[in-house]
Design a protein around this motif. Structure first.
Motif, PDB file in Angstrom:
ATOM      1  N   VAL B 243       0.832  -1.129  -0.163  1.00 24.43           N
ATOM      2  CA  VAL B 243      -0.227  -0.237   0.101  1.00 24.43           C
ATOM      3  C   VAL B 243       0.690   1.368  -0.014  1.00 24.43           C
ATOM      4  O   VAL B 243       0.570   2.228  -0.869  1.00 24.43           O
ATOM      5  CB  VAL B 243      -1.073  -0.018   1.251  1.00 24.43           C
ATOM      6  CG1 VAL B 243      -1.652   1.417   1.521  1.00 24.43           C
ATOM      7  CG2 VAL B 243      -2.160  -0.921   0.872  1.00 24.43           C
ATOM      8  N   ASN B 244       2.059   1.100   0.755  1.00 23.08           N
ATOM      9  CA  ASN B 244       2.929   2.245   0.998  1.00 23.08           C
ATOM     10  C   ASN B 244       3.455   2.546  -0.769  1.00 23.08           C
ATOM     11  O   ASN B 244       3.654   3.848  -1.117  1.00 23.08           O
ATOM     12  CB  ASN B 244       3.999   2.411   2.098  1.00 23.08           C
ATOM     13  CG  ASN B 244       3.292   2.438   3.301  1.00 23.08           C
ATOM     14  OD1 ASN B 244       2.234   2.931   3.526  1.00 23.08           O
ATOM     15  ND2 ASN B 244       3.928   1.853   4.338  1.00 23.08           N
ATOM     16  N   PHE B 246       2.405   1.504  -3.258  1.00 23.00           N
ATOM     17  CA  PHE B 246       1.273   2.024  -4.246  1.00 23.00           C
ATOM     18  C   PHE B 246       1.249   3.613  -4.276  1.00 23.00           C
ATOM     19  O   PHE B 246       1.220   4.394  -5.260  1.00 23.00           O
ATOM     20  CB  PHE B 246      -0.019   1.490  -3.943  1.00 23.00           C
ATOM     21  CG  PHE B 246      -1.195   2.334  -4.508  1.00 23.00           C
ATOM     22  CD1 PHE B 246      -1.188   2.067  -5.983  1.00 23.00           C
ATOM     23  CD2 PHE B 246      -1.990   2.927  -3.878  1.00 23.00           C
ATOM     24  CE1 PHE B 246      -2.305   2.798  -6.787  1.00 23.00           C
ATOM     25  CE2 PHE B 246      -3.065   3.511  -4.540  1.00 23.00           C
ATOM     26  CZ  PHE B 246      -3.286   3.570  -5.910  1.00 23.00           C
ATOM     27  N   ASN B 247       1.234   4.329  -2.901  1.00 22.90           N
ATOM     28  CA  ASN B 247       1.007   5.562  -2.780  1.00 22.90           C
ATOM     29  C   ASN B 247       2.513   6.305  -3.454  1.00 22.90           C
ATOM     30  O   ASN B 247       2.182   7.276  -3.816  1.00 22.90           O
ATOM     31  CB  ASN B 247       0.960   5.846  -1.563  1.00 22.90           C
ATOM     32  CG  ASN B 247      -0.900   6.004  -1.375  1.00 22.90           C
ATOM     33  OD1 ASN B 247      -1.551   6.680  -1.802  1.00 22.90           O
ATOM     34  ND2 ASN B 247      -1.333   4.915  -0.615  1.00 22.90           N
ATOM     35  N   ARG B 250       2.172   6.369  -7.168  1.00 23.95           N
ATOM     36  CA  ARG B 250       0.972   7.141  -7.723  1.00 23.95           C
ATOM     37  C   ARG B 250       1.423   8.708  -7.501  1.00 23.95           C
ATOM     38  O   ARG B 250       1.174   9.549  -8.399  1.00 23.95           O
ATOM     39  CB  ARG B 250      -0.251   6.866  -6.726  1.00 23.95           C
ATOM     40  CG  ARG B 250      -1.218   7.641  -7.295  1.00 23.95           C
ATOM     41  CD  ARG B 250      -2.769   6.753  -6.936  1.00 23.95           C
ATOM     42  NE  ARG B 250      -3.769   7.853  -6.974  1.00 23.95           N
ATOM     43  CZ  ARG B 250      -4.382   8.390  -7.896  1.00 23.95           C
ATOM     44  NH1 ARG B 250      -4.149   8.016  -9.333  1.00 23.95           N
ATOM     45  NH2 ARG B 250      -5.499   8.909  -8.045  1.00 23.95           N
ATOM     46  N   ALA B 251       2.049   9.072  -6.241  1.00 20.42           N
ATOM     47  CA  ALA B 251       2.424  10.436  -6.266  1.00 20.42           C
ATOM     48  C   ALA B 251       3.548  10.747  -7.234  1.00 20.42           C
ATOM     49  O   ALA B 251       3.571  11.915  -7.740  1.00 20.42           O
ATOM     50  CB  ALA B 251       2.992  10.607  -4.734  1.00 20.42           C
ATOM     51  N   VAL B 361      -8.386   1.663   0.490  1.00 20.99           N
ATOM     52  CA  VAL B 361      -7.016   1.020   0.260  1.00 20.99           C
ATOM     53  C   VAL B 361      -6.107   1.105   1.684  1.00 20.99           C
ATOM     54  O   VAL B 361      -5.503   0.048   1.562  1.00 20.99           O
ATOM     55  CB  VAL B 361      -6.165   1.989  -0.854  1.00 20.99           C
ATOM     56  CG1 VAL B 361      -4.845   1.713  -0.881  1.00 20.99           C
ATOM     57  CG2 VAL B 361      -7.004   1.750  -2.092  1.00 20.99           C
TER      58      VAL B 361
END
Lengths: 480, 480
Positions: B243-244, B246-247, B250-251, B361
């Motif tokens: 999850v981390n 992913f972010n 995405r950023a 998420v």
């Protein structure tokens, strides 16, 4: 749904409201109610029975329940910045205004899920700032963002300048909390990207302008914050070239293309006349312009190169006659301020018959070409400004008389102008209200242009969700 | 709506259908009807009264009108690839199947407006190809794309692998043409990006699984075709790290991030056991993996550099343990085929109790952690696979017995497994059906988890649009 509503006297009704909302939550004297009684442009004046200012969803539910029990019509109101007087009560003193402005908490911000949960009364600009403080973007952006409220934005499915990339307000919503016509609360505050469990009920309330329920809170999507932006101001031969140029930029730049605005020459002439601080960005005069923005979450160099290459290709194709790329953030801001000040400059210049219309992007040239031709034929000497969002097919197409001496006579023919433009728009598969909604000012247009099947469907939905017609009566739907 | 429907005998009814659809449009004998009578997984078997195969919207309307007049229930059916038997008729021989498969024309493709107008029976892959031939992308993509039909995709609001960037099927629709329960046609085939003229009626029919109307055609959005893609296969310590990561991606990468799939180790072990052509992409074993795709309309070099920089940052943060970047298109395709074959490999391995769930998420680690812990405690030795779309919060979370000898006994406890997982999912603010819908297989779950307010709202909408309950009865909504 109450089966036997009991009409009550005004004093009794106010006492019930005060019991539910406390004294500070109920305004009843004229001066206090004045800001809630008219639309911001001062065209439509209502007379509220009272103005209710709940501070919690529970208080909203209690207020709506009292309205349902007493068959008192209510008008939900956010920042009262709408263009179609959808939040203004009737003039007969029978309707209460339900102001959501004190329901203004940000309930949570989930950075990992990229969501913010906000109450209806949150000012749009405050949500933008809260997102930015968490290094995220809440992309909804429009002229009134300093005073409009998110509940109103959602109830009217607001558009604005970010639609090209991020969609309308509807597209930014994951979940809603809504008070229904009987005062019950629908808990739909889900924060999910995927949820196929039955009808997507939130869609009913988004864009329904408070006629099906009162939105009290929403879960909204956040996006990565952009790190770089490039702004280009380009002269183009005509609207057809602008459409081709749009597709060229979009194919090359993809989602980096976050703004693509058409501006006609008369917009600039009026702007320079009315607002002194602006001057022509290009050395020569042209008839049509495009203001374009690319933005990216990634480093700026690549973006500049992409902008220059796309511009160069547009010039070679004859779609761009001349152009300037903003060399600094302040230059870019200046160009965007020009675009944003067009409506204000127009307002100072003359009274206009204004149209907020959309067509398929491919039909923008016909809209502007045929619309101008027909208006000029029917109203000789008419002046026309056209500007708006190419990528959304949304053109603000406004007309005024040749000179101030004839302005009043032209405005008197407003209905004929509307009919001419809207008939054309509908023949092009377009919409007579792209982003401003229906409110009370466009109900007649809705009745005129919607098919009997579509009107009947809308009436059935209204009947299903608000059988006593408590919620914002007189708005959106034609009577009957 | 017919006020006095007249029930008729079977022969009379079939004669009316044949008059409306011609003989080739009506199937009545068992073998002909067999492909339309059961779901593709062979779990649910229905007995159609007849199978209707109209070729035009007018014929669909005529067929529905006959059903309305005779109170004959009908089951709309597309490619019949649904996961919840939503297109399978009842077993009592009272329902007709209305197959949309012969309504398969692409009515138009507007390159400048970036839209395609397609009839319900168009195979999804054909639409993808038509878009590609026009140098555009139609992004809806899912396992069944070679046989599923766009009408079914829209009626079930299909998900798939492109949701992260492009949204669900609902988000790709600008307009619909729908045959209503009384056989009238709602002409809502608008091709507009902005249209705020009353209730957004198309939203009612999208995802309603044919219970509110029969979708006969749609205007769909097209996107710029990607020019470059990068695929990375990364080992991660656990779902929280995924999850981390992913972010982080995405950023940095914004909309270039078009795929981000979680894969647990057991998925790979089963895959390598069941499907010979695959082998481990990394030299060492890890417990969790992410398969990630970046794509762009612009040149590849920048994208590769961005992927490498993001990966490097992830490694430094301890979110990535090891990784490989596909060095060719065929390597990338091979990695994605691995992901796509996971369900088939699972199917060959054992019978599973399968969950198609979503959570915010940020709560994926809790879902997987608590879900595994509770299942193991309650069903000692249980094997669990978890894989799915991190960015959508959508995890396929499936369980089977420790070994083949105990498989049947475990499957017999399916309802208890469902309850355990779905109770957890709901406590995390999640959904018990993220992308597969309700059909007839999840109606009980809907009744169990939805609030009385929400159930009542759904029933009111159903009542408003299909008062005689002609359209796909027994699907989505609980009886009553």
């Amino acid at each position: 749904m109450p089966q036997h509503p009991a009409p009550v006297g005004r004093e009794d009704l106010l006492a019930r409201f005060e019991q539910a909302l406390e004294a500070t939550g109920v305004l009843t004297n004229g001066p206090d109610m004045a800001p809630y009684a008219s639309d911001w442009r001062g065209r439509v004046h209502g007379v509220p029975l009272a103005v209710l200012r709940p501070t919690t969803t529970g208080q909203v539910a209690a207020a709506v329940r009292i309205c349902a029990q007493t068959r008192t019509p209510l008008v939900p109101q956010g920042g009262n910045t709408g263009q179609c007087a959808g939040a203004v009560p009737a003039a007969d003193g029978t309707q209460v205004v339900l102001s959501l402005g004190r329901l203004d908490r940000i309930r949570s911000l989930d950075i990992e899920n990229n969501t913010i949960t906000a109450e209806a009364g949150c000012i749009l600009a405050n949500l933008q700032q809260a997102a930015a403080a968490a290094d995220r973007l809440f992309p909804l952006s429009l002229g009134a963002e300093g005073s409009c409220q998110i509940g109103g934005n959602l109830a009217t499915n607001a558009g604005g300048t970010a639609v090209l990339r991020y969609g309308n307000a509807r597209d930014m919503v994951l979940g809603l909390e809504v008070v229904l016509a009987d005062g019950s609360i629908w808990e739909g505050l889900r924060a999910l990207r995927k949820d196929n469990t039955g009808y997507d009920l939130k869609q009913l309330f988004l864009g329904a302008e408070g006629t099906l329920g009162v939105i009290t809170a929403a879960v909204l999507k956040l996006y990565p914050a952009p790190r770089a932006a490039v702004t280009a101001f380009m002269a183009v031969p005509d609207p057809a070239a602008a459409v081709n140029l749009f597709n060229r930029f979009r194919a090359r730049c993809g989602d980096r293309l976050t703004g693509f605005e058409l501006i006609s020459r008369l917009c600039l002439d009026i702007l320079f006349r009315q607002i002194e601080r602006f001057s022509d960005p290009l050395p020569q005069r042209y008839e049509w312009y495009v203001l374009c923005e690319l933005s990216d979450t990634h480093a700026a160099e690549g973006l500049h190169a992409l902008a220059e290459a796309s511009l160069e290709a547009g010039m070679q194709a004859g779609e761009v006659l001349d152009a300037t790329l903003a060399q600094s953030k302040s230059q870019a801001e200046r160009l965007w301020r020009m675009r944003e000040e067009i409506p204000e400059a127009n307002r100072r210049e003359a009274p206009w018959v204004r149209h907020d219309v959309s067509v398929p992007v491919s039909r923008i040239p016909e809209l502007i070409g045929l619309g101008s031709e027909r208006l000029r034929k029917r109203f000789p000497g008419v002046q026309i400004v056209a500007f708006g969002h190419i990528g959304d097919g949304n053109i603000h197409f406004n007309a005024t008389a040749a000179d101030a001496a004839h302005a009043e006579a032209f405005i008197a023919q407003q209905e004929a102008v509307y009919a001419l433009v809207h008939d054309l728009v509908m023949s092009l598969g377009g919409s007579f209200s792209a982003e401003h909604g229906i409110g009370q000012l466009k109900v007649r247009e809705l009745a005129r242009y919607k098919s009997p099947v579509e009107l009947a469907l809308m009436q059935r939905i209204k009947q299903a969700l608000d059988p006593e017609c408590i919620l914002n009566p007189g708005k959106v739907l034609p009577p009957g």
